[in-house]
Design an enzyme around this catalytic site. Sequence first.
Site, PDB file in Angstrom:
ATOM      1  N   GLY A 170      78.918  20.830 -52.020  1.00  0.00           N
ATOM      2  CA  GLY A 170      78.008  20.104 -52.906  1.00  0.00           C
ATOM      3  C   GLY A 170      78.667  19.727 -54.214  1.00  0.00           C
ATOM      4  O   GLY A 170      79.870  19.907 -54.377  1.00  0.00           O
ATOM      5  N   ASN A 171      77.878  19.156 -55.120  1.00  0.00           N
ATOM      6  CA  ASN A 171      78.388  18.817 -56.447  1.00  0.00           C
ATOM      7  C   ASN A 171      77.326  19.138 -57.498  1.00  0.00           C
ATOM      8  O   ASN A 171      76.226  19.546 -57.160  1.00  0.00           O
ATOM      9  CB  ASN A 171      78.831  17.342 -56.495  1.00  0.00           C
ATOM     10  CG  ASN A 171      77.688  16.385 -56.297  1.00  0.00           C
ATOM     11  OD1 ASN A 171      76.798  16.280 -57.131  1.00  0.00           O
ATOM     12  ND2 ASN A 171      77.691  15.690 -55.152  1.00  0.00           N
ATOM     13  N   ARG A 172      77.688  18.964 -58.753  1.00  0.00           N
ATOM     14  CA  ARG A 172      76.837  19.451 -59.847  1.00  0.00           C
ATOM     15  C   ARG A 172      75.735  18.485 -60.279  1.00  0.00           C
ATOM     16  O   ARG A 172      75.052  18.749 -61.260  1.00  0.00           O
ATOM     17  CB  ARG A 172      77.694  19.781 -61.065  1.00  0.00           C
ATOM     18  CG  ARG A 172      78.621  20.947 -60.861  1.00  0.00           C
ATOM     19  CD  ARG A 172      79.308  21.307 -62.166  1.00  0.00           C
ATOM     20  NE  ARG A 172      80.523  22.056 -61.940  1.00  0.00           N
ATOM     21  CZ  ARG A 172      80.558  23.359 -61.654  1.00  0.00           C
ATOM     22  NH1 ARG A 172      79.434  24.046 -61.581  1.00  0.00           N
ATOM     23  NH2 ARG A 172      81.713  23.954 -61.447  1.00  0.00           N
ATOM     24  N   SER A 173      75.548  17.378 -59.592  1.00  0.00           N
ATOM     25  CA  SER A 173      74.508  16.431 -60.005  1.00  0.00           C
ATOM     26  C   SER A 173      73.125  17.091 -59.983  1.00  0.00           C
ATOM     27  O   SER A 173      72.747  17.731 -59.003  1.00  0.00           O
ATOM     28  CB  SER A 173      74.511  15.222 -59.073  1.00  0.00           C
ATOM     29  OG  SER A 173      73.397  14.416 -59.346  1.00  0.00           O
TER      30      SER A 173
END
Length: 240
Positions: A33-36
């Site tokens: 995943g990513n931090r958005s």
Amino acid sequence: VPVAREQGPLAGRTVLVTAGGTREAIDPVRYLGNRSSGKMGFAISAAAADLGAKVTLVTTATPPADVASRVDVVTVEGARAMREKVLEAEPDLLVMAAAVADFRPSEVATSKIKKTHGSGDDSAPVITLVRNPDILAEAVAQRDAKADSEARRRVIVGFAAETGDADGDVLFHARAKLARKGCDVLVANEVGDGVTFGQDESTAHLLRADSDEVVTVGPAPKSHIAAAVVDLAASIFTTQ
Ligand code: CTP
Ligand code: CA
């Protein structure tokens, strides 16, 4: 003050907003995943609803109740599921605010990967990645393949989180990305040093494909930037 749905400048228009970071499955319990946070997409959805649009929010993250109550929420995980929802909708206005993972694991394990995999094998597993579809570029291609006047009137907005580097500044990279993606508007956020991701305030540059003019908004709350983006899209509908 929000105006009634029947009245605003986007009344009768369908708007699809993507939000959040895609989650690319590794196995049934893990993902890349990513931090958005999804906050920009939520703010865009609310701003479009304020202008009277019928809004669909395709999101990986849970929107706050005041947003969820005013839009149709479709929850997805990975980029491919998000792509399907975007391409089947063909909205009047598409805003790709989601942080779509560029890559996903090439295979999803059907059962949880164990620490000791195979027969007593204690080595670390290797995760091989493959490219995800570029949803924004595909949406542009899908629209442009249709010659009818309704398709030609549709507006597509991309987002980009950029830093300057040896090749050029934020605006240089944003202009190049706008041309590469073929969308009508690109919203370039300045990132680096912990700014933007998860924060309530940011600075955005609004670039248009049909003009060299750049509108810079901020530092301002995301709600303010969202309103500027939706106003710009509404003005394109009005002038075309
Ligand atoms: N995007 C998309 N599908 C992808 C990747 C990105 O639709 N697989 C969209 C994002 O939602 C955003 C825009 O494309 O609106 C720009 O994303 P960005 O990651 O900045 O662009 P990339 O082409 O992936 O370039 P980079 O190498 O800078 O990541
Ligand atoms: Ca990317």
